[in-house]
Every structure is written in C-alpha cells, then in structure tokens.
Design a protein around this motif. Structure first.
Motif, PDB file in Angstrom:
ATOM      1  N   PRO A 230      32.484  40.553  21.164  1.00 23.05           N
ATOM      2  CA  PRO A 230      33.368  39.925  22.156  1.00 23.05           C
ATOM      3  C   PRO A 230      34.634  40.712  22.457  1.00 23.05           C
ATOM      4  N   ASP A 231      35.061  41.585  21.553  1.00 22.96           N
ATOM      5  CA  ASP A 231      36.267  42.379  21.794  1.00 22.96           C
ATOM      6  C   ASP A 231      36.106  43.322  22.986  1.00 22.96           C
ATOM      7  N   LEU A 232      34.866  43.564  23.389  1.00 19.47           N
ATOM      8  CA  LEU A 232      34.612  44.474  24.504  1.00 19.47           C
ATOM      9  C   LEU A 232      34.729  43.784  25.861  1.00 19.47           C
ATOM     10  N   VAL A 233      35.061  42.492  25.861  1.00 21.87           N
ATOM     11  CA  VAL A 233      35.119  41.772  27.136  1.00 21.87           C
ATOM     12  C   VAL A 233      36.158  42.367  28.085  1.00 21.87           C
ATOM     13  N   ALA A 234      37.237  42.923  27.532  1.00 20.46           N
ATOM     14  CA  ALA A 234      38.265  43.539  28.383  1.00 20.46           C
ATOM     15  C   ALA A 234      37.697  44.744  29.141  1.00 20.46           C
ATOM     16  N   VAL A 235      36.833  45.500  28.486  1.00 21.21           N
ATOM     17  CA  VAL A 235      36.199  46.649  29.136  1.00 21.21           C
ATOM     18  C   VAL A 235      35.276  46.161  30.249  1.00 21.21           C
ATOM     19  N   LEU A 236      34.535  45.085  29.969  1.00 25.33           N
ATOM     20  CA  LEU A 236      33.655  44.511  30.976  1.00 25.33           C
ATOM     21  C   LEU A 236      34.452  44.010  32.178  1.00 25.33           C
ATOM     22  N   GLN A 237      35.580  43.363  31.902  1.00 27.68           N
ATOM     23  CA  GLN A 237      36.419  42.848  32.983  1.00 27.68           C
ATOM     24  C   GLN A 237      36.965  43.975  33.852  1.00 27.68           C
ATOM     25  N   ASP A 238      37.410  45.042  33.222  1.00 32.24           N
ATOM     26  CA  ASP A 238      37.963  46.171  33.973  1.00 32.24           C
ATOM     27  C   ASP A 238      36.886  46.820  34.846  1.00 32.24           C
ATOM     28  N   THR A 239      35.672  46.988  34.296  1.00 28.22           N
ATOM     29  CA  THR A 239      34.577  47.581  35.062  1.00 28.22           C
ATOM     30  C   THR A 239      34.200  46.693  36.240  1.00 28.22           C
ATOM     31  N   ALA A 240      34.138  45.372  35.996  1.00 21.80           N
ATOM     32  CA  ALA A 240      33.805  44.430  37.065  1.00 21.80           C
ATOM     33  C   ALA A 240      34.883  44.424  38.138  1.00 21.80           C
ATOM     34  N   ARG A 241      36.139  44.542  37.749  1.00 19.98           N
ATOM     35  CA  ARG A 241      37.229  44.575  38.717  1.00 19.98           C
ATOM     36  C   ARG A 241      37.091  45.787  39.642  1.00 19.98           C
ATOM     37  N   SER A 251      42.466  44.852  46.525  1.00 20.84           N
ATOM     38  CA  SER A 251      42.934  44.933  45.137  1.00 20.84           C
ATOM     39  C   SER A 251      42.755  43.604  44.415  1.00 20.84           C
ATOM     40  N   GLU A 252      42.924  42.480  45.121  1.00 17.72           N
ATOM     41  CA  GLU A 252      42.724  41.157  44.539  1.00 17.72           C
ATOM     42  C   GLU A 252      41.262  40.770  44.705  1.00 17.72           C
ATOM     43  N   VAL A 253      40.552  40.626  43.584  1.00 17.11           N
ATOM     44  CA  VAL A 253      39.099  40.473  43.660  1.00 17.11           C
ATOM     45  C   VAL A 253      38.602  39.057  43.367  1.00 17.11           C
ATOM     46  N   ARG A 254      39.478  38.128  43.031  1.00 19.61           N
ATOM     47  CA  ARG A 254      39.023  36.772  42.712  1.00 19.61           C
ATOM     48  C   ARG A 254      38.165  36.159  43.824  1.00 19.61           C
ATOM     49  N   GLN A 266      30.453  34.187  33.925  1.00 23.45           N
ATOM     50  CA  GLN A 266      30.954  33.384  32.810  1.00 23.45           C
ATOM     51  C   GLN A 266      31.823  34.196  31.852  1.00 23.45           C
ATOM     52  N   PHE A 267      31.652  35.510  31.852  1.00 23.25           N
ATOM     53  CA  PHE A 267      32.460  36.362  30.998  1.00 23.25           C
ATOM     54  C   PHE A 267      33.744  36.803  31.683  1.00 23.25           C
ATOM     55  N   LEU A 268      33.877  36.507  32.964  1.00 22.28           N
ATOM     56  CA  LEU A 268      34.959  37.082  33.741  1.00 22.28           C
ATOM     57  C   LEU A 268      35.880  36.045  34.352  1.00 22.28           C
ATOM     58  N   LYS A 269      36.060  34.941  33.664  1.00 22.48           N
ATOM     59  CA  LYS A 269      36.914  33.866  34.174  1.00 22.48           C
ATOM     60  C   LYS A 269      38.378  34.311  34.291  1.00 22.48           C
ATOM     61  N   GLU A 270      38.772  35.268  33.495  1.00 14.90           N
ATOM     62  CA  GLU A 270      40.161  35.728  33.498  1.00 14.90           C
ATOM     63  C   GLU A 270      40.371  36.928  34.399  1.00 14.90           C
ATOM     64  N   LEU A 271      39.371  37.238  35.190  1.00 19.46           N
ATOM     65  CA  LEU A 271      39.470  38.423  36.039  1.00 19.46           C
ATOM     66  C   LEU A 271      40.541  38.229  37.104  1.00 19.46           C
TER      67      LEU A 271
END
Length: 271
Positions: A230-241, A251-254, A266-271
C-alpha cells in the motif's frame, strides 16, 4: 515603399498552420485531393469514376468496370501532372479499382450525403475557429467541418492519431511517424511533463499516443504491486495524474477520473 512584416501571412497559409496545429492537416489535404478529382479528370471522365482514398500519396479511384479502368490508365500521367500543378507533392500515383457505385439521373457519380455532426462536435469546431483571426474563422470552421464529416462517412474508424479513416489503426502514415526519433523523445518527455509539449500537429498527436500507451502500461504494472504494498499508492496516484493530464490537457484532473478503469478509481480517491 515599406516592406510587409514577415509576420503577415496570407489567409491560406494561416489556415494550413491552424489545421496542422490541431492535427487536421492530413484529413484536410486528403479532402482537397478527393474534391479536386472531377476537375482533374474532366466532366466526362468524372462521370465514370470516383476518387475514394489517398494513402501515402497514392490516390485510389473507383471505376464501374474494366473498360473504364483501361481508358483512365492511359491518362494517368496527365492526371498526375494536373495534380502536381494544383497541389504540389500531394499525389505521386493513381490506381484504378473496379467497384459499383450509384449514379444520378444525369449519369454523374452520386455523392453520399455528408453525415450531420453532433452538438459537441459543432461546439469543438466553433472553439477551434474562435482561436483564429476574424478573416479566418469561417474558412477554418468550414475546412474542419468538412474533414470531420468525411471521416464519419468512411466505413473505417478514424486513425487514433491523425483522425483519417483508414483500414489500419494507426494508419500506415502514422505508424511511420511513431518510429520517428523526435516523436519518441517527445513521448518520453510527455510521460513526465504532459502539459508542456514541444511539438505540434500530427507529430505531437503521435507522441501523445506513445506516451499514453506507456503510462497505461505503467498503471497496469503498478496496480497489483499497490495491492501488496500500500505504500506505493502515492506512485500510482502520480502516474494516474500524469496520465489524465495527458488525456485532458488540464492540470486539474478530478473531473476526468471517469477516463480511468473502475479498478483504479478506488485507489485514487485522493487524486
């Protein structure tokens, strides 16, 4: 007498630049070649033929039978000279293929009606035209509209890069473009900085296509790793962004989370 500024261009030059910047140049060039065929062939020969496609400089012309094809082949060189005079470098060869097509009562080839555009497509074209000068707005709108309508009329889906309807996707021209070293370098940059392109037109669209494929591959590889770590979620979020910025150009992707697969959201709620 004062010299004209080098920044002053003819409307035709500006129109070509606008279409190239927005990835419509290929389709517009193809449309001009096809539309010019009746004039190139002449009234009588145009009644027994139909310009159907342009691929890598080769113009495909449909004829109703072998007799018409035989007759037209003898004048191929003359047709090529006429095209070179009107559209230099656009047509390098002409091939004739038998195919039945409808005719009007006069005996002329009956052109299929152009399909209507959706309100969203019309809005996009208006926005494109509004980015140009007042004298070019109408011309840009008409040219871009004709390109989109011809693309929708084709039985083939539009190329994912240039938008031209072709049997292969990406089309052959864009496949070669994907091998261009400059395009590959730009794709690498766009995976890191998707909002700061250096190319334009179809080379940029090709680079975006490559970058999107690379980011999608990274997301597929990261997802199972995040489940285990789960610590890798930040990397996943950055790649998805970066992936969504590339897809949306914003720039705003929400607002564009719907472009991601459900399993990723579901992994990117904080994106």
């Amino acid at each position: 007498m004062a010299r004209r500024s080098s920044n002053v261009h003819r409307p035709a030059e500006l129109l070509g630049k606008v279409l190239k910047t927005h990835g419509l140049e290929h389709g517009f060039k193809r449309g001009k070649v096809l539309a010019l065929w009746p004039e190139i062939a002449g009234e009588m020969l145009a009644q027994m033929s139909e310009a159907a496609a342009l691929e890598e400089g080769v113009l495909l012309v449909y004829v109703p039978d072998s007799a018409a094809a035989f007759h037209l082949k003898f004048q191929r060189e003359e047709f090529l000279k006429r095209y070179e005079k009107r559209l230099p470098g656009a047509v390098s060869d002409i091939r004739f293929r038998e195919k039945r097509f409808a005719r009007k009562g006069t005996g002329k080839v009956q052109a299929a009606p152009l399909p209507p555009l959706s309100p969203e497509e019309e809005s996009r074209l208006r926005a494109l035209a509004d980015k140009t000068t007042d004298e070019l707005k109408a011309a840009v709108y008409r040219a871009a509209r004709a390109v989109l309508q011809r693309q929708k009329l084709s039985p083939h889906p539009p190329c994912m890069i240039c938008g031209s309807p072709e049997p292969e996707n990406p089309c052959k021209s864009c496949q070669r473009l994907l091998e261009d070293p400059a395009v590959k370098r730009e794709a690498g940059r766009l995976t890191r900085k998707p909002l700061h392109p250096r190319l334009e037109g179809e080379p940029l669209q090709a680079a975006k296509y490559l970058a999107q494929m690379r980011l999608e591959a990274q997301l597929r590889e990261l997802l199972p790793q995040v489940v285990k770590e789960p610590d890798l979620v930040a990397v996943l979020q950055d790649t998805a962004r970066r992936y969504l910025q590339l897809r949306s150009g914003q720039s705003e992707v929400r607002p564009y989370l719907h472009l991601l697969p459900e399993t990723l959201r579901q992994f990117l709620k904080e994106l």
